[in-house]
Design a protein around this motif. Structure first.
Motif, mmCIF file in Angstrom:
data_model
loop_
_atom_site.group_PDB
_atom_site.id
_atom_site.type_symbol
_atom_site.label_atom_id
_atom_site.label_comp_id
_atom_site.label_asym_id
_atom_site.label_seq_id
_atom_site.Cartn_x
_atom_site.Cartn_y
_atom_site.Cartn_z
ATOM 1 N N ALA A 119 3.537 -0.211 -8.031
ATOM 2 C CA ALA A 119 3.249 1.153 -8.472
ATOM 3 C C ALA A 119 3.215 1.258 -9.994
ATOM 4 C CB ALA A 119 4.291 2.111 -7.904
ATOM 5 N N ARG A 120 4.021 0.463 -10.670
ATOM 6 C CA ARG A 120 4.007 0.475 -12.142
ATOM 7 C C ARG A 120 2.669 -0.047 -12.667
ATOM 8 N NH1 ARG A 120 9.164 -2.278 -11.383
ATOM 9 N NH2 ARG A 120 8.677 -3.905 -12.913
ATOM 10 N N LEU A 121 2.140 -1.035 -12.003
ATOM 11 C CA LEU A 121 0.825 -1.558 -12.380
ATOM 12 C C LEU A 121 -0.264 -0.525 -12.115
ATOM 13 C CD1 LEU A 121 1.248 -5.134 -10.886
ATOM 14 C CD2 LEU A 121 0.973 -4.623 -13.315
ATOM 15 N N MET A 122 -0.203 0.082 -10.932
ATOM 16 C CA MET A 122 -1.213 1.079 -10.579
ATOM 17 C C MET A 122 -1.153 2.291 -11.505
ATOM 18 S SD MET A 122 -3.728 2.332 -9.020
ATOM 19 C CE MET A 122 -4.083 1.065 -7.819
ATOM 20 N N ALA A 123 0.049 2.654 -11.966
ATOM 21 C CA ALA A 123 0.194 3.813 -12.849
ATOM 22 C C ALA A 123 -0.682 3.662 -14.088
ATOM 23 C CB ALA A 123 1.662 3.993 -13.248
ATOM 24 N N LEU A 124 -0.627 2.501 -14.715
ATOM 25 C CA LEU A 124 -1.431 2.294 -15.919
ATOM 26 C C LEU A 124 -2.917 2.214 -15.575
ATOM 27 C CD1 LEU A 124 -0.606 0.165 -19.000
ATOM 28 C CD2 LEU A 124 -2.886 0.054 -18.001
ATOM 29 N N ALA A 125 -3.235 1.480 -14.511
ATOM 30 C CA ALA A 125 -4.641 1.338 -14.120
ATOM 31 C C ALA A 125 -5.254 2.702 -13.814
ATOM 32 C CB ALA A 125 -4.744 0.422 -12.898
ATOM 33 N N ASP A 126 -4.503 3.534 -13.114
ATOM 34 C CA ASP A 126 -5.005 4.847 -12.711
ATOM 35 C C ASP A 126 -5.212 5.756 -13.919
ATOM 36 O OD1 ASP A 126 -5.826 6.565 -10.645
ATOM 37 O OD2 ASP A 126 -3.865 7.524 -10.551
ATOM 38 N N VAL A 127 -4.271 5.749 -14.844
ATOM 39 C CA VAL A 127 -4.380 6.593 -16.032
ATOM 40 C C VAL A 127 -5.539 6.130 -16.908
ATOM 41 C CG1 VAL A 127 -3.252 7.236 -18.202
ATOM 42 C CG2 VAL A 127 -1.982 7.333 -16.042
ATOM 43 N N TYR A 128 -5.673 4.817 -17.107
ATOM 44 C CA TYR A 128 -6.783 4.326 -17.925
ATOM 45 C C TYR A 128 -8.110 4.813 -17.365
ATOM 46 C CZ TYR A 128 -10.332 1.278 -19.890
ATOM 47 O OH TYR A 128 -11.474 0.817 -20.495
ATOM 48 N N ASP A 129 -8.279 4.685 -16.057
ATOM 49 C CA ASP A 129 -9.556 5.076 -15.461
ATOM 50 C C ASP A 129 -9.781 6.578 -15.560
ATOM 51 O OD1 ASP A 129 -11.784 3.645 -14.078
ATOM 52 O OD2 ASP A 129 -11.471 5.264 -12.625
ATOM 53 N N ALA A 130 -8.714 7.352 -15.393
ATOM 54 C CA ALA A 130 -8.848 8.802 -15.538
ATOM 55 C C ALA A 130 -9.255 9.173 -16.961
ATOM 56 C CB ALA A 130 -7.537 9.486 -15.171
ATOM 57 N N LEU A 131 -8.750 8.437 -17.939
ATOM 58 C CA LEU A 131 -9.060 8.734 -19.333
ATOM 59 C C LEU A 131 -10.516 8.443 -19.683
ATOM 60 C CD1 LEU A 131 -5.863 7.304 -21.074
ATOM 61 C CD2 LEU A 131 -6.506 9.726 -20.921
ATOM 62 N N ILE A 132 -11.026 7.319 -19.198
ATOM 63 C CA ILE A 132 -12.367 6.909 -19.631
ATOM 64 C C ILE A 132 -13.486 7.514 -18.777
ATOM 65 C CG2 ILE A 132 -11.603 4.805 -20.777
ATOM 66 C CD1 ILE A 132 -13.281 4.403 -17.458
ATOM 67 N N ALA A 180 0.831 -1.208 0.000
ATOM 68 C CA ALA A 180 0.000 0.000 0.000
ATOM 69 C C ALA A 180 0.863 1.255 0.000
ATOM 70 C CB ALA A 180 -0.935 -0.015 1.211
ATOM 71 N N LYS A 181 1.957 1.234 0.778
ATOM 72 C CA LYS A 181 2.873 2.385 0.799
ATOM 73 C C LYS A 181 3.528 2.582 -0.565
ATOM 74 C CE LYS A 181 5.528 1.143 4.123
ATOM 75 N NZ LYS A 181 6.720 1.165 4.981
ATOM 76 N N GLU A 182 3.976 1.485 -1.186
ATOM 77 C CA GLU A 182 4.603 1.578 -2.510
ATOM 78 C C GLU A 182 3.654 2.220 -3.513
ATOM 79 O OE1 GLU A 182 7.402 -2.474 -2.329
ATOM 80 O OE2 GLU A 182 5.634 -2.364 -3.639
ATOM 81 N N ILE A 183 2.426 1.740 -3.509
ATOM 82 C CA ILE A 183 1.449 2.214 -4.486
ATOM 83 C C ILE A 183 1.094 3.678 -4.232
ATOM 84 C CG2 ILE A 183 -0.948 1.964 -5.244
ATOM 85 C CD1 ILE A 183 -0.609 -1.065 -4.818
ATOM 86 N N ALA A 184 0.824 4.012 -2.966
ATOM 87 C CA ALA A 184 0.438 5.386 -2.638
ATOM 88 C C ALA A 184 1.546 6.371 -2.985
ATOM 89 C CB ALA A 184 0.079 5.488 -1.156
ATOM 90 N N TYR A 185 2.786 5.983 -2.729
ATOM 91 C CA TYR A 185 3.908 6.914 -2.893
ATOM 92 C C TYR A 185 4.410 7.001 -4.334
ATOM 93 C CZ TYR A 185 8.325 9.306 -1.797
ATOM 94 O OH TYR A 185 9.355 10.203 -1.743
ATOM 95 N N SER A 186 4.364 5.874 -5.055
ATOM 96 C CA SER A 186 5.071 5.833 -6.348
ATOM 97 C C SER A 186 4.186 5.651 -7.572
ATOM 98 C CB SER A 186 6.113 4.695 -6.314
ATOM 99 O OG SER A 186 7.042 4.895 -5.272
ATOM 100 N N HIS A 187 2.863 5.678 -7.417
ATOM 101 C CA HIS A 187 2.024 5.394 -8.591
ATOM 102 C C HIS A 187 2.025 6.531 -9.611
ATOM 103 C CE1 HIS A 187 -0.872 7.737 -6.176
ATOM 104 N NE2 HIS A 187 -1.563 7.924 -7.298
ATOM 105 N N GLN A 188 2.606 7.689 -9.253
ATOM 106 C CA GLN A 188 2.714 8.781 -10.224
ATOM 107 C C GLN A 188 4.102 8.862 -10.866
ATOM 108 O OE1 GLN A 188 0.343 10.522 -11.381
ATOM 109 N NE2 GLN A 188 -1.331 10.248 -9.909
ATOM 110 N N GLU A 189 4.961 7.908 -10.546
ATOM 111 C CA GLU A 189 6.254 7.831 -11.226
ATOM 112 C C GLU A 189 6.045 7.351 -12.664
ATOM 113 O OE1 GLU A 189 8.853 8.997 -9.926
ATOM 114 O OE2 GLU A 189 8.840 8.700 -7.744
ATOM 115 N N LYS A 190 6.988 7.696 -13.542
ATOM 116 C CA LYS A 190 6.891 7.276 -14.946
ATOM 117 C C LYS A 190 8.127 6.475 -15.338
ATOM 118 C CE LYS A 190 3.991 11.183 -16.328
ATOM 119 N NZ LYS A 190 3.831 12.336 -17.246
ATOM 120 N N TRP A 191 7.934 5.587 -16.269
ATOM 121 C CA TRP A 191 8.997 4.661 -16.694
ATOM 122 C C TRP A 191 10.262 5.395 -17.126
ATOM 123 C CZ3 TRP A 191 9.856 -0.277 -15.983
ATOM 124 C CH2 TRP A 191 10.758 -0.977 -16.805
ATOM 125 N N ASP A 192 10.102 6.568 -17.753
ATOM 126 C CA ASP A 192 11.269 7.306 -18.254
ATOM 127 C C ASP A 192 11.854 8.261 -17.213
ATOM 128 O OD1 ASP A 192 9.428 9.352 -18.140
ATOM 129 O OD2 ASP A 192 9.490 9.830 -20.285
#
Length: 375
Positions: free
Chosen positions: A297-310, A268-280
């Motif tokens: 966090a890498r998994l959450m990054a994509l999941a979060d962006v997809y949901d924000a988009l749709i 939970a700490k990893e996801i909360a803290y790092s889900h806005q990091e980017k691969w580059d």
């Protein structure tokens, strides 16, 4: 003395010995009699006597073999066996115990000793059975209690996650959708042959449970920033970025309040803290890149962006599913890990189904008509 319903099997090829022992036991027990090993095994299988008195020296099948067979059969292994025999050598006694007997009594048998030994072993058997029943009951209670605690944990997680959700009333079922997106992505990565050591079934379940806390830090973001219906200024964006640090701080406070390590809180700490990091490396809060970003966090990054988009937001309209696919595919290797994008494209139809299942009020079903007219 033991109740009359208790049964004893006497196994002896000597008629006089059978008669003597039967006469002694019949006032106290139900008595079965066998004249040889095969008959004894048959009676044990059908009648399930409470205890067996077994002679050793018998034709065709001796007592040792009978005892071994009883002990090797799961249906009779709990029947106590007492050897009654004229064999008096220490080696004979030792072998008797090795094949599974609970006692060894020499002939001629002393009636008081025999009755006492039978009674003692029946009491032991009953005590063992009662202990097993208590253990089974305790195991059931532990399972029930564990289930109750898991339900309480899930409810607490949901309540904590909803704190952030209530600050932003347009997110609706965002936390339920994103936790399912993360689970589907993780499972697909494993199906593709990647990260199997990290993404065990247990780890994926923990990811599913911890994902709803990814935006818990938003509870500390002022309304004028969180709910602003337009592009944030540079200063406002710096305030918004702080939700990752706040989220980790909240979870660290929970972690500090317990005296044991909790893998769920670590994720939970990893996801909360790092889900806005980017691969580059262009994300925040630390500008981590590549696999320096935790996998969760890498998994959450994509999941979060997809949901924000749709989904519609105060600052943007909802994009169609196909447009979201296009944007995420363009982010391969920059915003998102290439492998995770590949996994997403493999299961994008499942994302659409999840979005439809947990849709917000006012959801446009046509937005997720991703089985396009080209089919």
């Amino acid at each position: 003395m033991v109740e009359r319903s208790t049964s004893v099997l006497i196994v002896d090829d000597n008629a006089e010995s059978r008669l003597t022992i039967s006469s002694l036991l019949k006032p106290h027990y139900r008595v079965f009699v066998a004249t040889g090993g095969k008959q004894a095994l048959d009676i044990c299988a059908k009648k399930r006597p409470d205890i067996v008195l077994l002679d050793i020296m018998m034709p065709e099948m001796d007592g040792y073999e009978v005892c071994e067979r009883l002990m090797s059969d799961p249906s009779t292994t709990d029947i106590p066996v007492i050897f009654l025999t004229a064999k008096s050598q220490i080696e004979d006694e030792q072998r008797g115990f090795e094949v599974g007997a609970v006692d060894y009594i020499q002939k001629p048998v002393s009636p008081p000793i025999l009755l006492s030994r039978i009674n003692t072993h029946l009491k032991l058997k009953r005590a063992v059975r009662e202990l097993e029943e208590q253990n089974e009951h305790l195991e059931e209670r532990v399972k029930e209690r564990t289930y109750e605690l898991e339900m309480l944990q899930d409810a607490t997680i949901s309540a904590m996650a909803s704190l952030a959700e209530t600050r932003d009333n347009e997110t609706g079922n965002h936390i339920r959708r994103t936790q399912n997106y993360v689970k589907v992505l993780a499972e697909e990565l494993v199906n593709m042959g990647h990260y199997a050591d990290e993404l065990t079934p247990e780890a994926i379940e923990l990811l599913h449970k911890s994902a709803p806390l990814h935006d818990i830090g938003k509870v500390g973001i002022p309304d004028e920033v969180l709910l602003k219906p337009g592009k944030l200024t540079r200063e406002e964006f710096e305030v918004m970025k702080y939700h990752t640090t706040l989220g980790r701080a909240v979870l660290m406070a929970v972690e500090d309040s317990i005296d044991f390590s909790c893998e769920f809180l670590t994720l939970a700490k990893e996801i909360a803290y790092s889900h806005q990091e980017k691969w580059d490396g262009s994300g925040y809060p630390e500008g981590l890149s590549g696999t320096d970003i935790p996998l969760s966090a890498r998994l959450m990054a994509l999941a979060d962006v997809y949901d924000a988009l749709i989904c519609e937001r105060v600052y943007k309209p909802a994009f169609p599913h196909e447009k979201a696919l296009e944007i995420i595919a363009e982010g391969r290797g920059t915003h998102f890990e290439p492998l995770i994008v590949e996994a997403f494209l493999n299961v994008e139809h499942v994302f659409g189904e999840i979005a439809s299942t947990y849709r917000d009020e006012g959801f446009d079903e046509e937005t997720f008509n991703f089985h396009s007219e080209e089919e």
